[in-house]
Design a protein around this motif. Structure first.
Motif, PDB file in Angstrom:
ATOM      1  N   VAL A 129      30.795  34.742  29.063  1.00  0.00           N
ATOM      2  CA  VAL A 129      32.184  34.998  28.682  1.00  0.00           C
ATOM      3  C   VAL A 129      32.193  36.226  27.774  1.00  0.00           C
ATOM      4  CG1 VAL A 129      34.257  34.139  27.526  1.00  0.00           C
ATOM      5  CG2 VAL A 129      32.786  32.557  28.817  1.00  0.00           C
ATOM      6  N   PRO A 130      32.649  37.374  28.272  1.00  0.00           N
ATOM      7  CA  PRO A 130      32.705  38.559  27.410  1.00  0.00           C
ATOM      8  C   PRO A 130      33.829  38.459  26.393  1.00  0.00           C
ATOM      9  CG  PRO A 130      33.349  39.097  29.679  1.00  0.00           C
ATOM     10  CD  PRO A 130      33.129  37.623  29.610  1.00  0.00           C
ATOM     11  N   ALA A 131      33.737  39.274  25.345  1.00  0.00           N
ATOM     12  CA  ALA A 131      34.858  39.390  24.414  1.00  0.00           C
ATOM     13  C   ALA A 131      36.069  39.916  25.185  1.00  0.00           C
ATOM     14  CB  ALA A 131      34.502  40.351  23.288  1.00  0.00           C
ATOM     15  N   GLU A 132      37.255  39.511  24.759  1.00  0.00           N
ATOM     16  CA  GLU A 132      38.480  39.889  25.473  1.00  0.00           C
ATOM     17  C   GLU A 132      38.565  41.406  25.642  1.00  0.00           C
ATOM     18  OE1 GLU A 132      41.600  38.842  27.710  1.00  0.00           O
ATOM     19  OE2 GLU A 132      40.373  37.381  26.590  1.00  0.00           O
ATOM     20  N   ARG A 133      38.137  42.150  24.636  1.00  0.00           N
ATOM     21  CA  ARG A 133      38.222  43.620  24.685  1.00  0.00           C
ATOM     22  C   ARG A 133      37.309  44.232  25.744  1.00  0.00           C
ATOM     23  NH1 ARG A 133      35.466  41.924  20.169  1.00  0.00           N
ATOM     24  NH2 ARG A 133      33.239  42.505  20.118  1.00  0.00           N
ATOM     25  N   ASP A 134      36.281  43.470  26.171  1.00  0.00           N
ATOM     26  CA  ASP A 134      35.284  44.017  27.097  1.00  0.00           C
ATOM     27  C   ASP A 134      35.439  43.501  28.526  1.00  0.00           C
ATOM     28  OD1 ASP A 134      34.137  45.357  24.933  1.00  0.00           O
ATOM     29  OD2 ASP A 134      32.835  43.654  24.451  1.00  0.00           O
ATOM     30  N   LYS A 135      36.373  42.611  28.773  1.00  0.00           N
ATOM     31  CA  LYS A 135      36.532  42.037  30.107  1.00  0.00           C
ATOM     32  C   LYS A 135      36.961  43.101  31.114  1.00  0.00           C
ATOM     33  CE  LYS A 135      37.612  37.259  28.804  1.00  0.00           C
ATOM     34  NZ  LYS A 135      38.624  36.173  28.803  1.00  0.00           N
ATOM     35  N   GLY A 136      36.275  43.093  32.244  1.00  0.00           N
ATOM     36  CA  GLY A 136      36.646  43.986  33.347  1.00  0.00           C
ATOM     37  C   GLY A 136      36.189  45.417  33.193  1.00  0.00           C
ATOM     38  N   MET A 137      35.426  45.741  32.150  1.00  0.00           N
ATOM     39  CA  MET A 137      35.068  47.134  31.907  1.00  0.00           C
ATOM     40  C   MET A 137      34.146  47.699  32.985  1.00  0.00           C
ATOM     41  SD  MET A 137      32.549  46.686  28.565  1.00  0.00           S
ATOM     42  CE  MET A 137      32.397  48.454  28.334  1.00  0.00           C
ATOM     43  N   PHE A 138      33.471  46.825  33.759  1.00  0.00           N
ATOM     44  CA  PHE A 138      32.557  47.312  34.791  1.00  0.00           C
ATOM     45  C   PHE A 138      33.016  46.943  36.206  1.00  0.00           C
ATOM     46  CE2 PHE A 138      29.588  46.471  31.101  1.00  0.00           C
ATOM     47  CZ  PHE A 138      29.523  47.794  30.713  1.00  0.00           C
ATOM     48  N   LYS A 139      34.280  46.579  36.365  1.00  0.00           N
ATOM     49  CA  LYS A 139      34.743  46.085  37.659  1.00  0.00           C
ATOM     50  C   LYS A 139      34.611  47.100  38.779  1.00  0.00           C
ATOM     51  CE  LYS A 139      39.618  47.182  36.702  1.00  0.00           C
ATOM     52  NZ  LYS A 139      40.982  46.608  36.550  1.00  0.00           N
TER      53      LYS A 139
END
Length: 514
Positions: free
Chosen positions: A216-226
């Protein structure tokens, strides 16, 4: 070693159950020639695989700028390993300097023997202020403060990335978890550093939950590598392994296999990217620690060592998770930083391991590690010096009823070859030439050209086991559930290899049938 507690240390013997008896009433160690003990920060992450560091560019979506900085300005140890690739056994080896067959923490379910001595106890005795902040996870779901630590923040079992009812145990008092676990553990670490006794050296053991499944990533880091591309490992494909054991072929369709991962239809690419996003939060935490040390003028006087507690497979050999003796499972990242003793750009090529952490940190504190420890201090390598060192590393894993897909195994990992010996399973052993075949695709154990290598490594393996009182199989009572299902749509069960098949009445065998 000059003994200050000769009567005590002479009782380092093994009882009938193989449990090591360590000195319990004296924690004094001989001093080295080190003039001043340094502060220590040991940062441990969970399931951080060896090549998941940005500058190695194994995947485009691995970003670790602070780890990259430590490796560039300090030391990078590319041949760092664990002697058991599993959370609790590895962590116990870090704390004790012992192989799993000695400390007896052979799985994630059973308690830590009460006679074990943890290296922070020696540091406390010599005047260090010590803290453990984060994951303990040895011996069940307790979170109570453990011996050797003046300051304590932990959680039950694996903990939770996000706030939940169990909360945190802060110095024996249960308090709510307020936010994302990586950030909150870092807050507590900085609180310890801010309020410590400034007249004492300190040892901070920061043990992150991340990057343990379920990521579970931090909310700020979610999707950064999608939008990044995933390069699947070669051995994730079927048909890429020559002479693979039957258990390995069968594990592909299991809880720890890519055909039925965690008994689901998990997408490995999305899974790995979520792992990378979660790891990015750990790197941000490291940046906060470095900023604090710089602000307080502590960088020169503090040794930082960062490592993972075991590796992690994202499709290698058709598997996920760890436990095996393959490189992606037993190899871990390790960097060290201390401008006062480590020259920028240092690369330590020797094979170091989790059992070496305790002796090394004692050495940093100006203490000689006790003789009963299996590990050795690699501090001289960090300082650019030479010393006699191991030729091969012993690896062990004991079968778990909870995950019966993986057999008991013992391995010898040398600079060129790796020999893996299985116990209690009708199958083949393995030999790999790591120079010519770094992905471990071609099992050479039955190749006549390598029969002498197999014989020699088998002898060396059992020599190491005998020499460390490891000639027994520890047995623990059943605890926890079993994850032992297969998918009807997954790969079929492996066939017996042709070299084991005979026509009825033909009882011949060959020397190399293993």
């Amino acid at each position: 070693m000059t003994l200050l507690f000769s009567v005590t240390i002479s009782t380092v013997l093994f009882g009938q159950e193989g449990i090591v008896s360590q000195p319990g009433h004296s924690l004094e160690l001989s001093r080295t020639s080190v003039s001043k003990a340094r502060n220590i920060i040991f940062i441990l992450t969970d399931d951080h695989r060896f090549d998941a560091i940005g500058f190695l560019k194994a995947q485009s979506f691995i970003k670790t700028p602070n780890l990259d900085r430590l490796a560039k300005e300090g030391a990078y140890l590319p041949n760092a390993f664990v002697t058991t690739s599993l959370c609790s056994p590895s962590r116990a080896s870090i704390l004790t300097g012992l192989y799993a067959h000695k400390h007896k923490v052979i799985d994630n379910q059973n308690p830590v023997p009460g006679n074990l001595v943890f290296f922070p106890q020696y540091l406390q005795k010599t005047g260090y202020q010590t803290a453990l902040i984060g994951k303990w996870h040895m011996g069940g779901a307790h979170d109570e403060p453990q011996r050797g630590f003046d300051y304590w923040v932990s959680f039950k079992g694996q903990g939770s990335y996000l706030p939940e009812k169990n909360g945190l145990n802060v110095n024996g008092k249960h308090v709510p978890q307020k936010g994302y676990i990586t950030d909150e553990l870092t807050d507590y670490a900085l609180d310890f550093l801010n309020h410590r006794d400034k007249n004492k050296p300190f040892m901070l053991y920061l043990s992150h939950k991340a990057v343990h499944d379920n990521f579970v990533p931090a909310e700020r880091d979610k999707g950064m590598f999608k939008n990044d591309h995933f390069n699947p490992p070669l051995t994730m494909q079927t048909g890429k392994l020559e002479g693979a054991p039957m258990w390995l072929q069968n594990q592909r369709n299991s809880w720890h296999g890519v055909d039925f991962p965690y008994h689901s239809n998990l997408d490995i690419e999305a899974y790995y990217k979520r792992y990378a996003e979660t790891l990015y939060g750990v790197d941000e935490s490291l940046g906060r620690i470095l900023d604090y040390l710089k602000q307080k003028g502590l960088l020169e006087s503090t040794l930082i060592i960062y490592m993972g507690d075991n590796g992690f497979q994202f499709g290698e050999h058709g598997l996920i998770d760890k436990r095996t003796a393959y490189e992606a499972s037993m190899r871990v990242p390790m960097v060290a930083y201390c401008p006062g003793i480590i020259r920028p750009g240092t690369v330590v090529k020797e094979v170091v391991a989790n059992i070496d952490i305790a002796p090394t940190l004692l050495n940093v504190a100006g203490l000689k590690a006790p003789d009963y420890m299996d590990g050795k201090s690699f501090l001289p390598f960090l300082e650019g010096k030479k010393q006699p060192w191991r030729d091969g590393l012993l690896y062990e894993y004991y079968w778990e009823r909870n995950f019966p897909q993986t057999p008991s195994m013992f391995a010898l990992r040398g600079s060129r070859y790796k020999y893996i010996h299985y116990y209690g399973v009708w199958d083949t052993d393995e030999l790999y030439d790591l120079q010519r075949d770094p992905l471990e695709t071609r099992n050479l154990v039955r190749n006549k050209d390598y029969s002498d290598v197999v014989t020699k490594m088998n002898e060396e393996l059992f020599g190491l086991l005998k020499g460390s009182q490891g000639m027994y199989i520890p047995l623990n009572p059943d605890r926890g559930k079993q994850s032992n299902l297969r998918s009807e749509d997954g790969s079929p069960a492996a066939s017996f290899p042709a070299y084991l098949m005979r026509e009825r009445g033909d009882t011949t065998s060959t020397k190399n049938d293993q």
